[in-house]
Design an enzyme around this catalytic site. Structure first.
Site, PDB file in Angstrom:
ATOM      1  NE  ARG A   1      -2.957   0.004   3.364  1.00 48.43           N
ATOM      2  CZ  ARG A   1      -4.238   0.300   3.347  1.00 48.43           C
ATOM      3  NH1 ARG A   1      -5.083  -0.520   2.760  1.00 48.43           N
ATOM      4  NH2 ARG A   1      -4.695   1.388   3.910  1.00 48.43           N
TER       5      ARG A   1
ATOM      6  CG  ASP B   1      -8.200   1.720   1.518  1.00 44.32           C
ATOM      7  OD1 ASP B   1      -8.077   1.688   2.753  1.00 44.32           O
ATOM      8  OD2 ASP B   1      -7.230   1.777   0.738  1.00 44.32           O
TER       9      ASP B   1
ATOM     10  NE  ARG C   1       4.614   9.346  -4.969  1.00 46.59           N
ATOM     11  CZ  ARG C   1       3.812   9.633  -3.958  1.00 46.59           C
ATOM     12  NH1 ARG C   1       4.190  10.478  -3.026  1.00 46.59           N
ATOM     13  NH2 ARG C   1       2.629   9.077  -3.863  1.00 46.59           N
TER      14      ARG C   1
ATOM     15  NE  ARG D   1      -3.191   5.395  12.250  1.00 49.82           N
ATOM     16  CZ  ARG D   1      -3.540   4.825  11.111  1.00 49.82           C
ATOM     17  NH1 ARG D   1      -2.843   5.052  10.029  1.00 49.82           N
ATOM     18  NH2 ARG D   1      -4.579   4.026  11.040  1.00 49.82           N
TER      19      ARG D   1
ATOM     20  CD  GLU E   1      -5.348   5.095  14.805  1.00 48.80           C
ATOM     21  OE1 GLU E   1      -4.811   4.082  14.309  1.00 48.80           O
ATOM     22  OE2 GLU E   1      -5.882   5.976  14.125  1.00 48.80           O
TER      23      GLU E   1
ATOM     24  NE  ARG F   1      -2.588  -5.732  16.581  1.00 47.72           N
ATOM     25  CZ  ARG F   1      -2.137  -6.126  17.753  1.00 47.72           C
ATOM     26  NH1 ARG F   1      -2.599  -7.213  18.338  1.00 47.72           N
ATOM     27  NH2 ARG F   1      -1.204  -5.443  18.384  1.00 47.72           N
TER      28      ARG F   1
ATOM     29  CE1 TYR G   1      -6.151  -2.076   6.145  1.00 46.49           C
ATOM     30  CE2 TYR G   1      -4.175  -3.334   5.675  1.00 46.49           C
ATOM     31  CZ  TYR G   1      -4.777  -2.210   6.183  1.00 46.49           C
ATOM     32  OH  TYR G   1      -3.988  -1.227   6.745  1.00 46.49           O
TER      33      TYR G   1
HETATM   34  P1  FAD Z   1     -18.231  -0.871   8.877  1.00 44.91           P
HETATM   35  O1  FAD Z   1     -17.940   0.578   8.772  1.00 44.91           O
HETATM   36  O2  FAD Z   1     -17.488  -1.655   9.900  1.00 44.91           O
HETATM   37  O3  FAD Z   1     -19.798  -1.026   9.134  1.00 44.91           O
HETATM   38  C1  FAD Z   1     -20.370  -2.231   9.572  1.00 44.91           C
HETATM   39  C2  FAD Z   1     -21.463  -1.857  10.557  1.00 44.91           C
HETATM   40  O4  FAD Z   1     -22.179  -3.048  10.902  1.00 44.91           O
HETATM   41  C3  FAD Z   1     -20.910  -1.278  11.865  1.00 44.91           C
HETATM   42  O5  FAD Z   1     -21.488  -0.003  12.099  1.00 44.91           O
HETATM   43  C4  FAD Z   1     -21.345  -2.297  12.925  1.00 44.91           C
HETATM   44  O6  FAD Z   1     -21.699  -1.700  14.152  1.00 44.91           O
HETATM   45  C5  FAD Z   1     -22.548  -2.954  12.246  1.00 44.91           C
HETATM   46  N1  FAD Z   1     -22.810  -4.297  12.749  1.00 44.91           N
HETATM   47  C6  FAD Z   1     -21.924  -5.321  12.829  1.00 44.91           C
HETATM   48  N2  FAD Z   1     -22.525  -6.409  13.383  1.00 44.91           N
HETATM   49  C7  FAD Z   1     -23.801  -6.040  13.661  1.00 44.91           C
HETATM   50  C8  FAD Z   1     -24.899  -6.706  14.256  1.00 44.91           C
HETATM   51  N3  FAD Z   1     -24.783  -7.952  14.724  1.00 44.91           N
HETATM   52  N4  FAD Z   1     -26.071  -6.051  14.388  1.00 44.91           N
HETATM   53  C9  FAD Z   1     -26.189  -4.763  13.971  1.00 44.91           C
HETATM   54  N5  FAD Z   1     -25.175  -4.087  13.412  1.00 44.91           N
HETATM   55  C10 FAD Z   1     -23.996  -4.708  13.249  1.00 44.91           C
HETATM   56  N6  FAD Z   1     -10.456   3.519   4.347  1.00 44.91           N
HETATM   57  C11 FAD Z   1     -10.045   4.499   3.491  1.00 44.91           C
HETATM   58  O7  FAD Z   1     -10.456   4.497   2.335  1.00 44.91           O
HETATM   59  N7  FAD Z   1      -9.204   5.490   3.909  1.00 44.91           N
HETATM   60  C12 FAD Z   1      -8.728   5.553   5.182  1.00 44.91           C
HETATM   61  O8  FAD Z   1      -7.981   6.474   5.520  1.00 44.91           O
HETATM   62  C13 FAD Z   1      -9.118   4.540   6.104  1.00 44.91           C
HETATM   63  N8  FAD Z   1      -8.679   4.555   7.358  1.00 44.91           N
HETATM   64  C14 FAD Z   1      -9.071   3.573   8.233  1.00 44.91           C
HETATM   65  C15 FAD Z   1      -8.600   3.632   9.530  1.00 44.91           C
HETATM   66  C16 FAD Z   1      -8.996   2.668  10.453  1.00 44.91           C
HETATM   67  C17 FAD Z   1      -8.472   2.712  11.870  1.00 44.91           C
HETATM   68  C18 FAD Z   1      -9.887   1.635  10.043  1.00 44.91           C
HETATM   69  C19 FAD Z   1     -10.323   0.580  11.031  1.00 44.91           C
HETATM   70  C20 FAD Z   1     -10.361   1.584   8.752  1.00 44.91           C
HETATM   71  C21 FAD Z   1      -9.958   2.544   7.826  1.00 44.91           C
HETATM   72  N9  FAD Z   1     -10.421   2.551   6.512  1.00 44.91           N
HETATM   73  C22 FAD Z   1     -10.016   3.518   5.635  1.00 44.91           C
HETATM   74  C23 FAD Z   1     -11.353   1.494   6.025  1.00 44.91           C
HETATM   75  C24 FAD Z   1     -12.823   1.900   6.136  1.00 44.91           C
HETATM   76  O9  FAD Z   1     -13.144   2.141   7.492  1.00 44.91           O
HETATM   77  C25 FAD Z   1     -13.697   0.763   5.602  1.00 44.91           C
HETATM   78  O10 FAD Z   1     -13.327   0.415   4.288  1.00 44.91           O
HETATM   79  C26 FAD Z   1     -15.208   1.073   5.572  1.00 44.91           C
HETATM   80  O11 FAD Z   1     -15.612   1.953   6.579  1.00 44.91           O
HETATM   81  C27 FAD Z   1     -15.939  -0.242   5.727  1.00 44.91           C
HETATM   82  O12 FAD Z   1     -17.332  -0.076   5.622  1.00 44.91           O
HETATM   83  P2  FAD Z   1     -18.280  -1.298   5.966  1.00 44.91           P
HETATM   84  O13 FAD Z   1     -19.670  -0.837   5.746  1.00 44.91           O
HETATM   85  O14 FAD Z   1     -17.812  -2.501   5.269  1.00 44.91           O
HETATM   86  O15 FAD Z   1     -17.997  -1.619   7.509  1.00 44.91           O
HETATM   87  N1  UDP Z   2       3.435   1.211   7.796  1.00 45.93           N
HETATM   88  C1  UDP Z   2       4.710   1.310   8.286  1.00 45.93           C
HETATM   89  N2  UDP Z   2       5.151   2.521   8.750  1.00 45.93           N
HETATM   90  C2  UDP Z   2       4.369   3.618   8.756  1.00 45.93           C
HETATM   91  C3  UDP Z   2       3.057   3.517   8.240  1.00 45.93           C
HETATM   92  C4  UDP Z   2       2.616   2.287   7.773  1.00 45.93           C
HETATM   93  O1  UDP Z   2       5.434   0.342   8.312  1.00 45.93           O
HETATM   94  O2  UDP Z   2       4.813   4.694   9.205  1.00 45.93           O
HETATM   95  C5  UDP Z   2       2.963  -0.119   7.303  1.00 45.93           C
HETATM   96  C6  UDP Z   2       2.278  -0.914   8.397  1.00 45.93           C
HETATM   97  O3  UDP Z   2       2.583  -2.281   8.202  1.00 45.93           O
HETATM   98  C7  UDP Z   2       0.817  -0.650   8.117  1.00 45.93           C
HETATM   99  C8  UDP Z   2       0.795  -0.585   6.595  1.00 45.93           C
HETATM  100  O4  UDP Z   2       2.033   0.036   6.265  1.00 45.93           O
HETATM  101  O5  UDP Z   2      -0.010  -1.680   8.623  1.00 45.93           O
HETATM  102  C9  UDP Z   2      -0.359   0.208   6.026  1.00 45.93           C
HETATM  103  O6  UDP Z   2      -0.383   1.479   6.653  1.00 45.93           O
HETATM  104  P1  UDP Z   2      -1.576   2.516   6.459  1.00 45.93           P
HETATM  105  O7  UDP Z   2      -1.303   3.699   7.343  1.00 45.93           O
HETATM  106  O8  UDP Z   2      -1.709   2.793   5.003  1.00 45.93           O
HETATM  107  O9  UDP Z   2      -2.847   1.666   6.913  1.00 45.93           O
HETATM  108  P2  UDP Z   2      -4.095   1.906   7.887  1.00 45.93           P
HETATM  109  O10 UDP Z   2      -3.647   1.477   9.239  1.00 45.93           O
HETATM  110  O11 UDP Z   2      -4.441   3.369   7.837  1.00 45.93           O
HETATM  111  O12 UDP Z   2      -5.129   0.995   7.306  1.00 45.93           O
END
Ligand code: FAD
Ligand code: UDP
Length: 370
Positions: A172, A350, A176, A280, A300, A249, A348
């Site tokens: 990911r 986005d 560059r 972070r 976090e 995780r 995993y």
């Molecule tokens: P979710 O958002 O998890 O929605 C599922 C919903 O189902 C939840 O609200 C949950 O409460 C509900 N649910 C589950 N089980 C039940 C049940 N039994 N009854 C009722 N409700 C239930 N993506 C990006 O593109 N850019 C980013 O920068 C980025 N950063 C991220 C950072 C973190 C820390 C995390 C964890 C994810 C990140 N993502 C990012 C990914 C992004 O969050 C997901 O791709 C997206 O939100 C997933 O949507 P979803 O609808 O699949 O799941």
């Molecule tokens: N990563 C790393 N160093 C950093 C940031 C990210 O080694 O400073 C690695 C780490 O393994 C991480 C992966 O790159 O799980 C993806 O990071 P990103 O921040 O894109 O993922 P997010 O946690 O936001 O899904």
């Protein structure tokens, strides 16, 4: 006749996109979520004018014009570009790995010098066919970057040695040889103006939404309300963990509201050493160029998942992926249930992936229901 065409379990992006498409096709949806708000993991809480990303920083990015136009049809996006800074034992480095990082590490000033430095380190290691995250990273960027910016962060984040993690996680991160701190290679990027809640509220505007409702606590009653189910929760839980539990995780978020205008000068600062217990610090106002007098920061802390925590990240190693395949096989026999999203597909993903999949699955479903 049932009250609804679809019961949508989960008011995250997958559920919201599906409901919106279903409404456009003349279908009625009941959307439930066990949390007390919509949006799933993109939900923001407003603290004195600052949109706090409650479940971790979310930056929207995609190269898919159809998806970009789709999200922009609900709300405008700002011009935020993610440029995280890494702090390794007090030394600051730009991310992703680019000419600024190489200068900070080695004082090299040209792409040729930087390439030479990396090539020397990579060729010394002689890795031809990388089998895991450690080998992938070392064969891409060499030892200095791996040790200061990848290994300890990765092992903190995933709670496993980098040698036991799949290589795709690190793919990911761009590498560059230009002075460009943009974390993503994608064509389009930004944050919804007013935060993610505006986006999801608009997507769900025509659905009936019930919050604080856990599907598994009233499964039969809820299923009786609709012809079909769209399920976006954990796939192993849906099948009562029949083959065993998938691993995830989790994270613990520590939010602090501080009486200062600017804490760290950037939205995202990664702590890449193993001694700092968090991965972070996010300073939320910078996602929207906020000028408020105070600020909110979030640390976090990665944690192992148990069923008391939120399953933030699927662990897509071969052991878990094999187990997921068994659940997926079962899901194919559930003709009245559509499984989708990060938890139901154990991927995993986005946000743009989830939206693209939801649109695809909705089209197949709604076309066949015509
Ligand atoms: P979710 O958002 O998890 O929605 C599922 C919903 O189902 C939840 O609200 C949950 O409460 C509900 N649910 C589950 N089980 C039940 C049940 N039994 N009854 C009722 N409700 C239930 N993506 C990006 O593109 N850019 C980013 O920068 C980025 N950063 C991220 C950072 C973190 C820390 C995390 C964890 C994810 C990140 N993502 C990012 C990914 C992004 O969050 C997901 O791709 C997206 O939100 C997933 O949507 P979803 O609808 O699949 O799941
Ligand atoms: N990563 C790393 N160093 C950093 C940031 C990210 O080694 O400073 C690695 C780490 O393994 C991480 C992966 O790159 O799980 C993806 O990071 P990103 O921040 O894109 O993922 P997010 O946690 O936001 O899904």
């Amino acid at each position: 006749m049932k009250n609804y065409d679809y019961l949508v379990v989960g008011a995250g992006l997958f559920g919201a996109v599906f409901s919106n498409e279903a409404h456009k096709a003349g279908k009625k949806c009941l959307v439930i979520d066990k949390r007390n708000h919509i949006g799933g993991n993109v939900y923001c809480e407003n603290v004195e004018g600052i949109n706090v990303h409650k479940y971790g920083a979310h930056i929207f990015h995609t190269s898919n014009k159809e998806i970009w136009d789709y999200v922009n049809s609900f709300t405008e996006f700002n011009r935020y570009t993610n440029s995280p800074v890494a702090n390794y034992k007090g030394e600051l480095y730009n991310l992703p790995f680019n000419m600024n990082t190489f200068y900070q590490l080695w004082k090299v000033t040209t792409p040729e010098e930087a390439k030479k430095k990396i090539d020397e380190q990579v060729s010394r290691l002689g890795i031809t066919n990388p089998q895991n995250l450690e080998e992938q990273a070392l064969s891409l960027v060499g030892e200095d970057i791996y040790h200061k910016l990848i290994k300890e962060y990765t092992e903190k984040q995933w709670g496993r040695p980098a040698r036991e993690l799949p290589a795709f996680i690190i793919k990911r991160l761009p590498l560059r040889f230009t002075f460009d701190n943009n974390y993503f290679d994608d064509k389009y990027q930004g944050i919804p103006v007013g935060g993610y809640n505006v986006l999801v509220e608009k997507m769900l505007a025509n659905a009936d939404v019930r919050l604080g409702v856990d599907f598994f606590e009233q499964r039969n009653e809820l299923c009786a309300l609709a012809d079909k189910v769209v399920y976006t929760g954990m796939i192993d839980q849906y099948f009562d963990y029949r083959f065993g539990k998938l691993e995830y995780r989790s994270l613990r978020f520590e939010h602090q509201h501080l009486p200062i205008a600017n804490y760290q000068g950037n939205a995202v600062v990664n702590y890449t050493d193993k001694e700092t217990p968090f991965t972070r610090i996010i300073e939320h106002k910078h996602f929207e160029f906020g000028t408020q007098p105070s600020t909110v920061i979030t640390k976090e802390y990665p944690e192992e998942w148990t069923d008391k925590q939120e399953p933030y990240y699927p662990i897509n190693d071969s052991k878990n992926d094999d187990l997921y395949k068994k659940y997926r096989e079962l899901s194919l026999n559930e003709s009245n249930v559509i499984f989708g999203g990060r938890l139901a597909e154990y991927k995993y993903y986005d946000m743009h992936h989830v939206i693209a999949h939801a649109l695809k699955k909705a089209r197949v479903e709604l076309d066949s229901a015509k």
